[in-house]
Design an enzyme around this catalytic site. Sequence first.
Site, short mmCIF file in Angstrom:
data_model
loop_
_atom_site.label_atom_id
_atom_site.label_comp_id
_atom_site.label_asym_id
_atom_site.label_seq_id
_atom_site.Cartn_x
_atom_site.Cartn_y
_atom_site.Cartn_z
N ASP A 359 -4.58 -4.70 -2.53
CA ASP A 359 -3.93 -3.86 -4.28
C ASP A 359 -2.37 -3.30 -4.14
O ASP A 359 -1.88 -2.70 -3.14
CB ASP A 359 -4.52 -3.09 -4.64
N THR A 361 -0.60 -1.57 -6.92
CA THR A 361 -0.54 -0.18 -7.62
C THR A 361 -1.67 0.85 -7.23
O THR A 361 -2.80 0.27 -6.69
CB THR A 361 -0.09 -0.05 -8.51
N ASP A 614 -0.15 -6.77 -11.37
CA ASP A 614 1.14 -6.31 -11.91
C ASP A 614 2.38 -7.32 -12.17
O ASP A 614 1.95 -9.03 -11.75
CB ASP A 614 2.07 -5.33 -11.40
N ARG A 700 0.01 -11.13 -11.23
CA ARG A 700 -1.04 -11.29 -12.41
C ARG A 700 -2.41 -11.69 -12.17
O ARG A 700 -2.38 -12.79 -13.26
CB ARG A 700 0.05 -12.43 -13.35
N ASN A 730 -10.82 -2.86 -10.55
CA ASN A 730 -10.62 -4.45 -10.54
C ASN A 730 -9.72 -4.79 -9.17
O ASN A 730 -10.27 -5.85 -8.60
CB ASN A 730 -8.67 -4.44 -11.53
N ASP A 731 -10.69 -4.07 -8.26
CA ASP A 731 -10.46 -4.08 -6.84
C ASP A 731 -12.39 -4.01 -6.66
O ASP A 731 -11.81 -4.51 -5.24
CB ASP A 731 -10.21 -3.36 -5.69
#
Length: 1076
Positions: A359, A361, A614, A700, A730-731
């Site tokens: 990831d 962020t 992102d 995205r 989200n990961d």
Amino acid sequence: YTIWNFVPKNLFEQFRRIANFYFLIIFLVQLMIDTPTSPVTSGLPLFFVITVTAIKQGYEDWLRHKADNEVNGAPVFVVRSGSLVQTRSKNIRVGDIVRVAKDETFPADLVLLSSDRADGTCHITTASLDGETNLKTHYSVAETSVCQSVSQLEALQAVVECQQPEADLYRFVGRITVTQHGEEIVRPLGPENLLLRGARLKNTKEIFGVAVYTGMESKMALNYKCKSQKRSAVEKSMNTFLIIYLGILLFEAVLSTILKYAWQAEEKWDEPFYNQKTEQERNSSPILKFISDFLAFLVLYNFIIPISLYVTVEMQKFLGSFFIGWDLDLYHEESDQKAQVNTSDLNEELGQVEYVFTDKTGTLTENEMQFRECSINGTKYREVNGKLVPEGVTDDSPDEKKSSHLYLTNQIIGEELLFLKAVSLCHTVQISYDQPDCLVGGGDPFSHVNGFSTSHMEYYASSPDEKALVEAAKRIGVTFTSCSGDTMEIKTFGKSEKYKLLHVLEFDANRRRMSVILQTPSGGQVMFTKGAESAILPFTTSGEIEKTRLHVDEFALVRNESLFIKTLLLFTQIEFSLKIFQQPILSLLLQDKVQETIEALRLAGIKVWVLTGDKHETAVSVSLSCGHFHRTMNILELLQQRSDNECAEQLRRLARRIKEDHVIQHGLVVDGASLSLALREHEKLFMEVCKNCSAVLCCRMAPLQKAKVVRLLKTSPEKPITLAIGDGANDVSMIQEAHVGIGIMGKEGRQAVRNSDYAIARFKFLAKLLLVHGHFYYIRIATLVQYFFYKNVCFITPQFLYQFFCLFSQQTLYDSVYLTLYNICFTSLPILVYSLFEQLVHPHILQSKPALYRDISKNSLLSFRTFLYWTLLGFCHAFVFFFGSYILMGEDTTLMGNGQMFGNWTFGTLVFTVMVITVTLKLALETHFWTWMNHFVTWGSIAFYFIFSLFYGGIIWPFLHTQDMYFVFVQLLSSGSAWFAIIIIVITCLFPDVVKKVFYRHLQPTSTQKSQVQLRGGTGGLRTGRKWQYVGRKQTFSQGNVGVRKKPTSAHCQKWVRIRLWTVNSPGFPSTQAEI
């Protein structure tokens, strides 16, 4: 499972393993028919293995349950019977009205009913869901926003209707029907009304919401991938080897059974005078007799399948996993967090990783942006010690301090001051006035660097760049202090100014800019606009456009995100006639040593893919900053594809470019929408392009898309080992899908950590986790597996050869106690200790030379060639054991002083003694890193065998039915010929091994062996000679030749603090050491 069904479910999982199920069958066969060995020989090791494995897995699962209970048992407040009632989050049901306070996470998906704000809005962060750290505003409907008390909510009559649960985080369709005064009012509900589980409430004192999706129906849970049992490549190799050995076992059993009947074809051997058959045996079915003999041979040879291999592997993994948590290099002092192991089943997989999916962020970056410098009307400025300094002026120079001070106080009244005001007013930042707990009494302990005091405030922004700009203006002297209604207040070097907010033109993806229209304190009107340079420059008509464009290019070279701030007096053509004015540059903070870590992984042969939710520009900027993309790399793009045909054509163009420019390194950028099209019809073509790229960036991405990308690589024909690393919810799907999942203990909650296999505090720790710990774990367990098969071939092959000399009568060569204890006691500890402490190369060498990781890649140490070598070696040694002993005793030679000859139990004991010594010394030859524990268990195991045999055979034990071994061992050791034979046979077995190692080491050394030579030669950064030396980590200081480690501040690490002194003959192998 629960505590009640743990045992049956655990037994089911364990007996799915080939070896366990096989030994269960053997145990049942021994119970049902007359076999040459006792059922205890199979039952006791099986019980030991099952028990130890169940305890280990039960402990690890208990830790997971403990972590889950922290979430499920978190206290929440719900409205029931006219009052707030505290309950656990797992007890929330659909329709419950839940109260959530500031900085708390939402325990379920809630439709916002009201907040403490008059307009019914609230602000949340969804960093743990989609990786976005910006502040988002959510709304309640007007009819429910007035219900701000429990009594009003209790009286509320409303019905919420919504779609069935789905995983899309950005889609929600529903409606709320509110009944007021007998009239039904219907309002639509969308994503802006839904508060997702896992998001966090910010800058809002409290909210009330009604639960619509709970538990596994929440959007966060639907984005989780169903967690499957992960099995390492080593375990799969073990199963393959076990099947091969099972084939060898069946072959030996069938051959022995056939040879037995071939031998008994002669009547004198079928029924000799000393062993007459009973009437029942003569009348029994030949087929049943054949099956019975086959099963008896199967039991006799069954120890070729090493049941204790599994328990040794389990213990090695469990005990070895503690080294990760104890490693000070993986300890993060700032956050007081050490590395965490959630499952130890995948330790060796850390040494086999070929692809890393990360990831962006919070994993590569720090979730923060920092103001660096700006361009104002063609002049560059930078921030120095809370002051805006023009280019060429240094604030800390004694000669220039006076002129700099005069400039900053007297001349920052024109364009520079207007820039600071634009930064402080053109935004949607929210302010939180939180008084710190440490304040007592009156007064304000916070004093601004420019001399005036402000109350403690915290900014919450819809994007990190807004927050960075407002905080930078505050440091310099222009502070945004409040925004109430349509009034914005700032303090300019202590002087308060109020602006009336007339209108806000919100940022959107098409315009890529935002504007605020304000009325100044003097009554004039002004508009400030900010946005990306591509959205501003085309509309500029005046100002230092060329100089600013030049500064844009310069800022791009330093690889940071840039953002324009424009100022404009209000004209009729709003946003279409701008005066170019100011451009600040922001730096998105990377985590420490990210670039070095990615480069080390690349040198180790590991490809790194960045998967982020992102936007494209930000993701590419960070990839360039962290070294994921190089400046010399040819960047290919698969973006904004709208149809399958368009996507396929673009993929073909990219494939052609890669073939034409095969010398250049390529990087690929792909967005989520294009990825969906590529995976739908053109998966093979997409994979071809990706595999020819050195680095891939996917932007995205939805959480499930990340998992799909990992699965795509994982299931490709090459079957590479994948690792996923992230810090947010989200990961989670990506982490669960990969062979190895690693969670970052970041600022986005603990979902990733709880669902990961390993957890570390920073991305930089990944290098040591893979290059050092992964390397060590793999070589240790690879040798462990091969060695176990080797020593069991040595163990059982003499038993097979012995049948040729006893007419295949199923007579056992070894005593049943020796059969039981061979793998449990006599040969178990040396390999266990080896598998915990072995180091082929010093850790510093492994980190400084990442290419050594390639030596163990693709499961090279467990290849079929290596397996064949160890198996043939076992057969060779077994032949030497058996026939060496047979040559000594086979001709009825008298080896005792009194003329007495040895019997069959003495022969078997001699073979067993030679075997125990040889296999133990063979492991000693494989050991490179000797500790006191290695010495203790190696020589101690041999000594224990001799001591045990003397006691076992020297005493008549009343609880044993038969004692065939009485005085056998003492008799054997009383013969000088036997001692001579033991020495000769051991040397005969091991001498060719030594010659082979020397030969290969000098003629065909591997990279690892070359590094060992360098280490011993003193070129690895370590001194040689007999000197006091300390090879330490961080936080060391030295005085003379003595190294001392400072005491860490964390309580976690105090147990590791030590002073270690040692004398060194060879740097890798300390000869003496002392610890305090």
